[in-house]
Design a protein around this motif. Structure first.
Motif, PDB file in Angstrom:
ATOM      1  N   UNK A 194       0.832  -1.205   0.000  1.00 45.90           N
ATOM      2  CA  UNK A 194       0.000   0.000   0.000  1.00 45.90           C
ATOM      3  C   UNK A 194       0.866   1.255   0.000  1.00 45.90           C
ATOM      4  N   UNK A 195       1.898   1.253   0.826  1.00 43.26           N
ATOM      5  CA  UNK A 195       2.795   2.409   0.881  1.00 43.26           C
ATOM      6  C   UNK A 195       3.488   2.630  -0.453  1.00 43.26           C
ATOM      7  N   UNK A 196       3.992   1.560  -1.041  1.00 37.56           N
ATOM      8  CA  UNK A 196       4.706   1.674  -2.319  1.00 37.56           C
ATOM      9  C   UNK A 196       3.793   2.201  -3.414  1.00 37.56           C
ATOM     10  N   UNK A 197       2.513   1.840  -3.346  1.00 33.12           N
ATOM     11  CA  UNK A 197       1.567   2.266  -4.376  1.00 33.12           C
ATOM     12  C   UNK A 197       1.121   3.712  -4.211  1.00 33.12           C
ATOM     13  N   UNK A 198       1.394   4.308  -3.045  1.00 31.29           N
ATOM     14  CA  UNK A 198       1.044   5.711  -2.851  1.00 31.29           C
ATOM     15  C   UNK A 198      -0.087   5.967  -1.878  1.00 31.29           C
ATOM     16  N   UNK A 199      -0.476   4.961  -1.084  1.00 24.28           N
ATOM     17  CA  UNK A 199      -1.511   5.175  -0.068  1.00 24.28           C
ATOM     18  C   UNK A 199      -1.046   6.226   0.931  1.00 24.28           C
ATOM     19  N   UNK A 200      -1.997   6.962   1.468  1.00 28.81           N
ATOM     20  CA  UNK A 200      -1.665   8.028   2.409  1.00 28.81           C
ATOM     21  C   UNK A 200      -1.606   7.546   3.852  1.00 28.81           C
ATOM     22  N   UNK A 201      -2.355   6.481   4.143  1.00 25.34           N
ATOM     23  CA  UNK A 201      -2.465   6.007   5.526  1.00 25.34           C
ATOM     24  C   UNK A 201      -2.995   4.576   5.476  1.00 25.34           C
ATOM     25  N   UNK A 202      -2.691   3.769   6.496  1.00 26.69           N
ATOM     26  CA  UNK A 202      -3.286   2.446   6.560  1.00 26.69           C
ATOM     27  C   UNK A 202      -4.104   2.293   7.835  1.00 26.69           C
ATOM     28  N   UNK A 203      -5.111   1.430   7.766  1.00 29.51           N
ATOM     29  CA  UNK A 203      -5.755   0.922   8.963  1.00 29.51           C
ATOM     30  C   UNK A 203      -5.336  -0.536   9.082  1.00 29.51           C
ATOM     31  N   UNK A 204      -4.667  -0.871  10.171  1.00 26.53           N
ATOM     32  CA  UNK A 204      -4.132  -2.208  10.374  1.00 26.53           C
ATOM     33  C   UNK A 204      -5.079  -3.015  11.256  1.00 26.53           C
ATOM     34  N   UNK A 205      -5.519  -4.164  10.728  1.00 30.09           N
ATOM     35  CA  UNK A 205      -6.470  -5.034  11.422  1.00 30.09           C
ATOM     36  C   UNK A 205      -6.001  -6.473  11.334  1.00 30.09           C
ATOM     37  N   UNK A 206      -6.742  -7.347  11.976  1.00 34.33           N
ATOM     38  CA  UNK A 206      -6.662  -8.781  11.738  1.00 34.33           C
ATOM     39  C   UNK A 206      -8.089  -9.265  11.501  1.00 34.33           C
ATOM     40  N   UNK A 207      -8.224 -10.453  10.920  1.00 35.71           N
ATOM     41  CA  UNK A 207      -9.533 -11.111  10.760  1.00 35.71           C
ATOM     42  C   UNK A 207     -10.577 -10.215  10.082  1.00 35.71           C
ATOM     43  N   UNK A 208     -10.225  -9.716   8.910  1.00 33.99           N
ATOM     44  CA  UNK A 208     -11.161  -8.848   8.194  1.00 33.99           C
ATOM     45  C   UNK A 208     -12.411  -9.589   7.724  1.00 33.99           C
ATOM     46  N   UNK A 209     -12.378 -10.922   7.708  1.00 34.28           N
ATOM     47  CA  UNK A 209     -13.578 -11.673   7.336  1.00 34.28           C
ATOM     48  C   UNK A 209     -14.697 -11.500   8.359  1.00 34.28           C
ATOM     49  N   UNK A 210     -14.374 -11.055   9.576  1.00 37.57           N
ATOM     50  CA  UNK A 210     -15.409 -10.765  10.575  1.00 37.57           C
ATOM     51  C   UNK A 210     -15.449  -9.273  10.899  1.00 37.57           C
ATOM     52  N   UNK A 211     -14.947  -8.459   9.978  1.00 37.55           N
ATOM     53  CA  UNK A 211     -15.019  -7.014  10.160  1.00 37.55           C
ATOM     54  C   UNK A 211     -13.798  -6.395  10.800  1.00 37.55           C
ATOM     55  N   UNK A 212     -12.824  -7.231  11.164  1.00 38.27           N
ATOM     56  CA  UNK A 212     -11.580  -6.720  11.725  1.00 38.27           C
ATOM     57  C   UNK A 212     -11.541  -6.767  13.238  1.00 38.27           C
ATOM     58  N   UNK A 213     -10.409  -7.223  13.774  1.00 37.00           N
ATOM     59  CA  UNK A 213     -10.135  -7.174  15.207  1.00 37.00           C
ATOM     60  C   UNK A 213      -8.714  -6.652  15.391  1.00 37.00           C
ATOM     61  N   UNK A 214      -8.306  -6.501  16.638  1.00 34.67           N
ATOM     62  CA  UNK A 214      -6.984  -5.967  16.932  1.00 34.67           C
ATOM     63  C   UNK A 214      -5.892  -6.900  16.397  1.00 34.67           C
ATOM     64  N   UNK A 215      -4.952  -6.370  15.635  1.00 40.54           N
ATOM     65  CA  UNK A 215      -3.843  -7.213  15.142  1.00 40.54           C
ATOM     66  C   UNK A 215      -2.862  -7.515  16.262  1.00 40.54           C
ATOM     67  N   UNK A 216      -1.973  -8.455  16.017  1.00 41.93           N
ATOM     68  CA  UNK A 216      -0.980  -8.802  17.031  1.00 41.93           C
ATOM     69  C   UNK A 216      -0.029  -7.637  17.263  1.00 41.93           C
ATOM     70  N   UNK A 217       0.485  -7.582  18.480  1.00 42.92           N
ATOM     71  CA  UNK A 217       1.435  -6.522  18.807  1.00 42.92           C
ATOM     72  C   UNK A 217       2.697  -6.638  17.949  1.00 42.92           C
ATOM     73  N   UNK A 218       3.076  -7.877  17.614  1.00 41.27           N
ATOM     74  CA  UNK A 218       4.244  -8.063  16.748  1.00 41.27           C
ATOM     75  C   UNK A 218       4.028  -7.470  15.372  1.00 41.27           C
TER      76      UNK A 218
END
Length: 248
Positions: free
Chosen positions: A20-44
């Motif tokens: 996303x960054x390489x393509x020119x995105x301005x910002x990301x939203x980082x999630x996990x489990x987007x199949x259920x709408x997203x939850x908190x990603x791992x700290x790692x």
């Protein structure tokens, strides 16, 4: 429109964030489990993204899928996750809390806002299942929320564009309305032209087939019917297609 709208890409992997960054995105939203709408990603995952990305990172703070009515233990974990995100140096956090009657849980939201500041705060699509979105906007402004991610209380943002436009008029410069869900490279230019959105949110996914050669198709690890040997990944060409569409 005299300015280029900001593109926030919703994704769930470090490699996707780099694409996303390489393509020119301005910002990301980082999630996990987007199949259920997203939850908190791992700290790692969060930490690795902060180490290698130059664009701002917003982190989903959601302890589970389902509704947005949380018990004391879930709230405690959300508070801790926000504190860790501050320590890791992300740009902001994304959360949403409702009461059982469909109203904004103002008390608990304020508690999380107080912990999160001065990070940016997005109230996510819990907003789309609240009882009164126009009252909710005023409450979220009073609570110090920076932006609201919404599909206009419709299945997709294009279907909810009338409500989104009304919310933007009501909000003015007091809070940012961030349209998301169902936006594609094919419809984004028309959508932005209609709503005059200053920011927008999309996944820009493509399907990737797993490189696994040995497969046991009789076993599933998650939800039956979802392919174990396919991945939805953030695609650099898809992000670039969004940006081209908006630029033109």
């Amino acid at each position: 429109m005299s300015h280029k709208p900001l593109f926030e890409v919703c994704l769930q992997t470090v490699s996707g964030a780099l694409a996303a960054q390489k393509a020119g995105a301005d910002r990301i939203e980082l999630c996990a489990a987007l199949t259920i709408g997203g939850v908190t990603p791992s700290m790692g995952t969060i930490e690795r993204c902060t180490e290698i990305l130059k664009i701002p990172i917003m982190v989903m703070i959601r302890p589970r899928g389902g509704d947005f009515l949380y018990d004391q233990h879930e709230l405690a974990s959300m508070k801790r996750d926000i504190a860790i995100c501050k320590e890791l140096g992300v740009a902001g956090v994304v959360f949403g809390l409702l009461k059982s009657d469909g109203s904004i849980d103002q008390e608990q939201t304020k508690t999380l806002v107080d912990i999160a500041k001065p990070l940016q705060i997005t109230f996510h699509r819990a907003f789309d299942v609240c009882k009164d979105p126009f009252l909710a906007i005023e409450q979220l402004i009073d609570l110090g929320i920076d932006r609201v991610l919404t599909s206009g209380q419709a299945p997709t943002a294009p279907e909810g564009k009338e409500t989104i436009k009304k919310l933007m008029t009501q909000a003015g410069d007091r809070i940012t309305i961030l349209p998301g869900c169902g936006l594609q490279a094919e419809n984004i230019a028309q959508f932005i032209s209609y709503t005059n959105a200053r920011e927008y949110h999309a996944t820009a996914f493509k399907k990737e087939i797993s490189p696994m050669q040995y497969r046991n198709d009789a076993v599933y690890m998650g939800i039956p019917g979802l392919a174990e040997y396919e991945r939805q990944i953030c695609s650099q060409p898809e992000v670039e297609a969004f940006i081209r569409a908006v630029s033109h």
